[in-house]
Scaffold this motif. Sequence first.
Motif, PDB file in Angstrom:
ATOM      1  N   ASP A 592       0.854  -0.873  -0.416  1.00 40.91           N
ATOM      2  CA  ASP A 592      -0.059  -0.096   0.001  1.00 40.91           C
ATOM      3  C   ASP A 592       0.948   1.458  -0.046  1.00 40.91           C
ATOM      4  O   ASP A 592       0.809   2.203  -0.287  1.00 40.91           O
ATOM      5  CB  ASP A 592      -0.909   0.402   1.041  1.00 40.91           C
ATOM      6  CG  ASP A 592      -1.938  -1.410   1.226  1.00 40.91           C
ATOM      7  OD1 ASP A 592      -1.881  -1.498   2.158  1.00 40.91           O
ATOM      8  OD2 ASP A 592      -1.902  -1.581  -0.146  1.00 40.91           O
ATOM      9  N   ARG A 653     -11.625  -7.320   5.687  1.00 36.04           N
ATOM     10  CA  ARG A 653     -12.267  -5.962   5.167  1.00 36.04           C
ATOM     11  C   ARG A 653     -12.427  -5.902   6.636  1.00 36.04           C
ATOM     12  O   ARG A 653     -12.333  -6.514   7.831  1.00 36.04           O
ATOM     13  CB  ARG A 653     -14.080  -6.896   4.670  1.00 36.04           C
ATOM     14  CG  ARG A 653     -13.954  -5.430   4.645  1.00 36.04           C
ATOM     15  CD  ARG A 653     -15.381  -5.473   4.181  1.00 36.04           C
ATOM     16  NE  ARG A 653     -16.763  -4.578   4.444  1.00 36.04           N
ATOM     17  CZ  ARG A 653     -18.277  -4.359   4.288  1.00 36.04           C
ATOM     18  NH1 ARG A 653     -18.079  -5.213   4.055  1.00 36.04           N
ATOM     19  NH2 ARG A 653     -18.369  -3.449   4.468  1.00 36.04           N
ATOM     20  N   GLU A 681     -11.198   3.987   8.181  1.00 38.28           N
ATOM     21  CA  GLU A 681     -11.725   4.053   7.102  1.00 38.28           C
ATOM     22  C   GLU A 681     -11.719   5.475   6.169  1.00 38.28           C
ATOM     23  O   GLU A 681     -11.152   5.618   4.544  1.00 38.28           O
ATOM     24  CB  GLU A 681     -13.638   3.743   7.138  1.00 38.28           C
ATOM     25  CG  GLU A 681     -13.814   2.894   7.257  1.00 38.28           C
ATOM     26  CD  GLU A 681     -15.665   3.088   7.108  1.00 38.28           C
ATOM     27  OE1 GLU A 681     -16.204   3.851   7.598  1.00 38.28           O
ATOM     28  OE2 GLU A 681     -15.989   1.295   7.470  1.00 38.28           O
ATOM     29  N   LEU A 684      -7.908   4.947   4.498  1.00 37.07           N
ATOM     30  CA  LEU A 684      -7.984   4.117   3.194  1.00 37.07           C
ATOM     31  C   LEU A 684      -8.836   5.028   2.580  1.00 37.07           C
ATOM     32  O   LEU A 684      -8.547   4.912   0.846  1.00 37.07           O
ATOM     33  CB  LEU A 684      -8.930   2.986   3.671  1.00 37.07           C
ATOM     34  CG  LEU A 684      -8.412   2.002   4.392  1.00 37.07           C
ATOM     35  CD1 LEU A 684      -9.360   0.572   4.517  1.00 37.07           C
ATOM     36  CD2 LEU A 684      -6.863   1.355   4.190  1.00 37.07           C
ATOM     37  N   THR A 685     -10.179   5.567   2.359  1.00 35.49           N
ATOM     38  CA  THR A 685     -10.068   6.680   1.628  1.00 35.49           C
ATOM     39  C   THR A 685      -9.354   7.564   0.517  1.00 35.49           C
ATOM     40  O   THR A 685      -8.939   7.920  -0.416  1.00 35.49           O
ATOM     41  CB  THR A 685     -11.310   6.905   2.145  1.00 35.49           C
ATOM     42  OG1 THR A 685     -12.255   6.766   2.909  1.00 35.49           O
ATOM     43  CG2 THR A 685     -12.789   8.239   1.294  1.00 35.49           C
ATOM     44  N   THR A 688      -6.587   5.393  -1.646  1.00 33.76           N
ATOM     45  CA  THR A 688      -7.669   5.430  -2.429  1.00 33.76           C
ATOM     46  C   THR A 688      -7.495   6.669  -3.830  1.00 33.76           C
ATOM     47  O   THR A 688      -7.111   6.092  -4.628  1.00 33.76           O
ATOM     48  CB  THR A 688      -9.155   4.725  -2.553  1.00 33.76           C
ATOM     49  OG1 THR A 688      -9.067   4.098  -1.370  1.00 33.76           O
ATOM     50  CG2 THR A 688     -10.032   4.809  -4.017  1.00 33.76           C
ATOM     51  N   ILE A 753      -9.290  -0.675  -5.829  1.00 32.24           N
ATOM     52  CA  ILE A 753     -10.047  -0.873  -4.184  1.00 32.24           C
ATOM     53  C   ILE A 753     -10.062  -1.684  -3.213  1.00 32.24           C
ATOM     54  O   ILE A 753      -9.921  -2.304  -2.812  1.00 32.24           O
ATOM     55  CB  ILE A 753     -12.053   0.145  -4.221  1.00 32.24           C
ATOM     56  CG1 ILE A 753     -11.352   1.086  -4.732  1.00 32.24           C
ATOM     57  CG2 ILE A 753     -12.807  -0.458  -3.049  1.00 32.24           C
ATOM     58  CD1 ILE A 753     -13.338   1.821  -4.491  1.00 32.24           C
ATOM     59  N   TRP A 757      -8.283  -1.724  -0.252  1.00 32.96           N
ATOM     60  CA  TRP A 757      -9.302  -1.793   1.495  1.00 32.96           C
ATOM     61  C   TRP A 757      -8.892  -3.332   1.747  1.00 32.96           C
ATOM     62  O   TRP A 757      -9.357  -3.500   2.287  1.00 32.96           O
ATOM     63  CB  TRP A 757     -10.659  -2.013   0.691  1.00 32.96           C
ATOM     64  CG  TRP A 757     -10.922  -0.248   0.781  1.00 32.96           C
ATOM     65  CD1 TRP A 757     -10.359   0.607   0.125  1.00 32.96           C
ATOM     66  CD2 TRP A 757     -11.415   0.518   1.914  1.00 32.96           C
ATOM     67  NE1 TRP A 757     -10.911   2.131  -0.174  1.00 32.96           N
ATOM     68  CE2 TRP A 757     -11.474   2.065   1.055  1.00 32.96           C
ATOM     69  CE3 TRP A 757     -12.269   0.424   2.899  1.00 32.96           C
ATOM     70  CZ2 TRP A 757     -12.125   2.767   1.684  1.00 32.96           C
ATOM     71  CZ3 TRP A 757     -13.137   0.976   3.731  1.00 32.96           C
ATOM     72  CH2 TRP A 757     -12.801   2.551   2.859  1.00 32.96           C
ATOM     73  N   CYS A 759      -9.794  -6.309   0.533  1.00 33.46           N
ATOM     74  CA  CYS A 759     -12.243  -6.965   0.619  1.00 33.46           C
ATOM     75  C   CYS A 759     -12.049  -7.514  -0.259  1.00 33.46           C
ATOM     76  O   CYS A 759     -11.991  -6.735  -1.343  1.00 33.46           O
ATOM     77  CB  CYS A 759     -12.536  -6.076   1.236  1.00 33.46           C
ATOM     78  SG  CYS A 759     -14.199  -6.295   0.774  1.00 33.46           S
ATOM     79  N   ILE A 762     -16.140  -6.361  -2.390  1.00 33.08           N
ATOM     80  CA  ILE A 762     -16.265  -4.632  -2.529  1.00 33.08           C
ATOM     81  C   ILE A 762     -17.477  -3.953  -2.392  1.00 33.08           C
ATOM     82  O   ILE A 762     -17.890  -2.550  -2.398  1.00 33.08           O
ATOM     83  CB  ILE A 762     -15.316  -4.207  -2.741  1.00 33.08           C
ATOM     84  CG1 ILE A 762     -15.310  -3.860  -4.916  1.00 33.08           C
ATOM     85  CG2 ILE A 762     -13.748  -4.540  -3.024  1.00 33.08           C
ATOM     86  CD1 ILE A 762     -14.885  -3.129  -5.619  1.00 33.08           C
ATOM     87  N   LEU A 765     -18.903  -2.458   0.283  1.00 28.94           N
ATOM     88  CA  LEU A 765     -17.765  -1.720   1.001  1.00 28.94           C
ATOM     89  C   LEU A 765     -19.349   0.294   0.318  1.00 28.94           C
ATOM     90  O   LEU A 765     -19.122   0.186  -0.639  1.00 28.94           O
ATOM     91  CB  LEU A 765     -16.971  -1.035   0.821  1.00 28.94           C
ATOM     92  CG  LEU A 765     -15.888  -2.133   0.624  1.00 28.94           C
ATOM     93  CD1 LEU A 765     -14.130  -2.008   0.047  1.00 28.94           C
ATOM     94  CD2 LEU A 765     -15.801  -1.881   2.145  1.00 28.94           C
TER      95      LEU A 765
END
Length: 894
Positions: A592, A653, A681, A684-685, A688, A753, A757, A759, A762, A765
Motif C-alpha cells: 500500500d 475487511r 476508513e 483508506l479513502t 484510494t 479498491i 481495502w 476486501c 467490495i 463497501l
Amino acid sequence: MTMRQSTSLSSLSSVDKDYSAQSHYTRNNLLSGQWQSKVPERNINRNVLVSEEYVNDRQDRVIGKSDRSAGQKKKKKKHLITANLSGTRYDVVRQMVEKLGFSVTKDDDLGAYLIWNDSFVSMDRISELKSYQRMNHFPGMGEITRKDALARNLLRLQKAFPDDYNFIPKTWILPTDHSLLLGYARDLKAKKKQRTFIAKPSNGAQGHGIALYKNAEKIPQTEHFIVQEYIDKPLLLDGYKFDLRVYVLVTSCDPLRIFLLNDGLVRLCTEKYVPPSDGNVGRLFMHLTNYSVNKHSETYEKSIGVDTGSKRSIKYLNDHLRKNDYDVTLLWKNISEMIVKTMLVAEPHILHAYRMCRPGQSPASDSVCFEVLGFDFMIDRKCRPWLIEINRSPSFGTDEKIDYDIKSSLIEDTLHLLNIKVSDKRRNLANMKAEAQKRLFRTTKKGDTADMTELEKRRHNIAKRKEELKEQLNRVRKATAREDYENRNLGRFRRIFPSDDKIRQEKYCNLLMTAFSVILSGRGAAMQKEILQTYNNRLQEEDITDQIEQCEVDEKEGRIFTSQGRPPRIPKPLTSMPDNLPVTAEQCQDDDDDSDDQTESFNKRILSGGSRSRPQSIHQRSNSESPPANKSAGATGRPASNTSLQRTKSLTRIPAGNKTASSQRTGIDENILSSMVKEREEELTKKTLTALNEMRIKFPGKSDAEADNLLDRLHENMKFHKPRIASYWLVKLDSIKRRKVIDIVRSNVRAVIQRIWKCSDIDSLRLFRIFSRVFNRLLWSHGQGLWNCFASVGNSWETIFSKSSECISENEMNSCRRIVQLCKDCLLIVYQFATEAKAAPSQPTSDTEEQSPITYNGYSYLPSREAKPPPTWNPQTFSQRYSKLYQSKVEGMT
C-alpha cells in the motif's frame, strides 16, 4: 280587453328579455343600488313601468339564492374520524379517544376508523376490515398469551438457542409432561434438594386456579395446567414481593414493529414475604402479586402517590434500585431483549394468520391491526428479570390515580402512533378501484419459459427483477416515512424493534429466521430472503433507484435487437475502444505504501482495436512470457482482457460490523471502536484518492507523455472537437458501447479498491457504492450524464448527492470528481483512437517505407496517420461498418 292583455303580455316578455340582457350587471351592482340608473332609456316606457314589481321580485330571488348558497358553504358538515367503542367497558379509552377529536359512534359501527374490543375478535371480523380501519387485536396472538402456548413455543426455541431463551423458569405442560415432572422431582429428592412448584390453568387469568405445591406428586395430572419452578428468592420492596406490569405496543406484524412504554405498574403483595413452606403455601396474599387477588385483602393500601401503597410506578422502582446500587440500565436492556425475543417467537404464527386474513395485501401497506400487551416480569435477588406471563387484554381500569396517569398516557400515545387520518378512507377507495382495473386488464396467460428464446428469457428475468426492485423501493420509502413519523410522535414510547444497533438487529434477524424454520418448517427457506430485505436491508433508496435504472437500460438494449422470425443479433465488439485487461499476479502484491505499484497496476489497462500500432497481446504469449511490471507500455505486451480482478490470497475487511463483533469480547467501548473504524476508513479513502490521482488513460502505441500531450491538445481545441465528440458519443455509440467505455474506468477503480481495502466483496463497501452511483449517473439518459460534464458550468452528477440524506466526506467527493475526470479522458482517448483508425486508409503507404515517429502538428493530428499499419490491419474498421449500418437505418426510416 283581449288586445290590452296581449300587449301587456308582450311587454312583460320584453321586460324579461331586457332583464336577462342586464343580468350580468345586475349581479355585480345589485347591492349598491346602481342598477336602475344604468338601465337604457329605451326600456322605460308605459308598459315597462307596469312590470317593476316583477323585476324586483326577480332581484329578490337572486339575492336569496346567493345568501342561501353562502350559508350552505358555511354549514358544510365536517368529516371526523369515527371510533367504535361498543366492545370496551373502560371509560379511559373513551376519554382519550374524544380528547384526540375522534367521534364515538353510538352503535356497533362496522365501518368506523377505530374499533376497540376488550376481548378477542374472530378472524372473519379481521378479514372484513377495510385498509383504513384499525382494530386492537392481532390474529394468532394467542400463541404467546395462553400460558401453555407461550411455554411450548419458548421451549422449542430454547432447544436451538439455549443461552438466548433462558428467561423463563423451568416449565412443564400438563398432562403431557406429567411423567417428566415426576422424574425431575425424584431427581431432586435423590439429591436431597427441595423445590416449590406453582401450578396455573393453561387459559386462566386474574389469578384464578393458581396453587403452590411442595410435593409435585400432589399436582393433578389430568388437568390442563402449566407447572413452573417457583422463584423463591425474589427481590423485595419494603419486605413485599412484587412484579412488574410492562406495557408493550405492537403497531404492525408485516413488518414487525414493537414499542415499550417508559413507565408501568409495580404491583405488591399485601403480606410480608416469607419463603414458602408447608404451612404458608396457601397464603395467596403473600405469594401472588395479581391485583385481582390482593385487592380483596384487608391490608391492601390504595396509592396516594407513585411511591406509596400496593401499586407504584416503574419510575419510582428505578430510582429505588439506583439508590441501592443496582444496574438499572442493564435491567431494562435485558427486559427489552426478552420482549423482542418473545415477539420473534410469536411472529411466524401472527404473520401467517394475518396474511390468511388479508390475502393479497402488500407487505408495505399499513396494518389494520395493533395490540397493547401487558408483560409480567418477576425480579430475583440478583436483579435478573424472569418472564412470567403475557396478557392479551390488560386491564384499563382506573380505580386509583396512578392507574389513570399511566393508562391514559398509554392510550393517548398509542392513538398518536397509529396515525389515523380522515383521508385514509378516500385513499382506500382509490386503491380498490385501481386494483380492480389492474385485475380487469391483467392477462391470464402465463408464459412458458421452456418455449422462450434466450432474449425473451432475459427480458422476462429483467422485468421480474425490475418489479422486485420497485416493490423493495416502495417498502424502503414506506419504512422511511413511517420511521420519521414514529420518531416525531413516540411520546412516552421507545422503539425496541427494529433496533438501531446493527449488531443486535443482525442477531434478531437470525433468531427470526430460525423461528420460521422451527415453527413453520415449510416456509423457513422462503422467508429468509424476505426477512433480510425487510429487517436487515443495507440498500438505501438511492441504491435501489440506481439498480432500477440499470434494469431499464438492460431492458432497452434487449428491445434494440428484437427481430421477428430470427434470433437476436449479438452486438459486435467495439474494436476502436480500450479494453480493460487484468493485472498480472506480480502486480497484485499488497504494497500500500508504494505509489508506483498503484500507478503501474492501472497502466496495464490498454486500448484494443484495429490499430496498426497496437502492441502484441498476451493471447500471443505463453504464461511464462508475461512482461515485467516496470516496463513501459510501448515496449512490452499487455495482459489479456478480463472483466474483474481475481486475487489469490485471502483478504480481510475492516468494516464496523466485524470489528465491533470481535471487540465486544475484549470490552472495548463501542463509541471508541466506532471512531477507530471511521478513522481507518478515512485513511483508506485518502489512499484510494491518491491512487486515483495517479491513474492515467493509456493510448496504444504512445507513451504516457505523448498521451498527456494528446489530451492537452484536445482540450485546447475543444471548440473544434466538441461537436464531433458529441456525435461519436451520443449518436454513433449505442448503450452497450457507452457502458464499455465507462467500464474501463470502473474495472480499474474496482481493482484499486480491492487492493487498498483488502476486501474481496467490495460491493458491500460504502465507498464503492458511492462510485457505482456516479458511474450510473454518467450513463444516464443515453450517455447525456457524461456529456454534461463537458459543460463549463456545473456538473449534473453532483445532484445525486445534494438530494440524498447520506453525508459525503470531502475525500469521497474528490474521489468522485477524479473518477468523472478519468471517464472524460477515456472518452477523449477513445474518440481520437477511432478517428485515427477510420482515417488510416486515406494515407497510402508501401511495405518498404519506414514508420515515421509520431509528431503533432496543429489540432487535427494528421501526421499520426502516416504511421504504417500492421500486416493484419483490416481497412474496414468497426466505426466504418457502424456508420454504414447507421446510414442504412436512417434511410429506411425516411
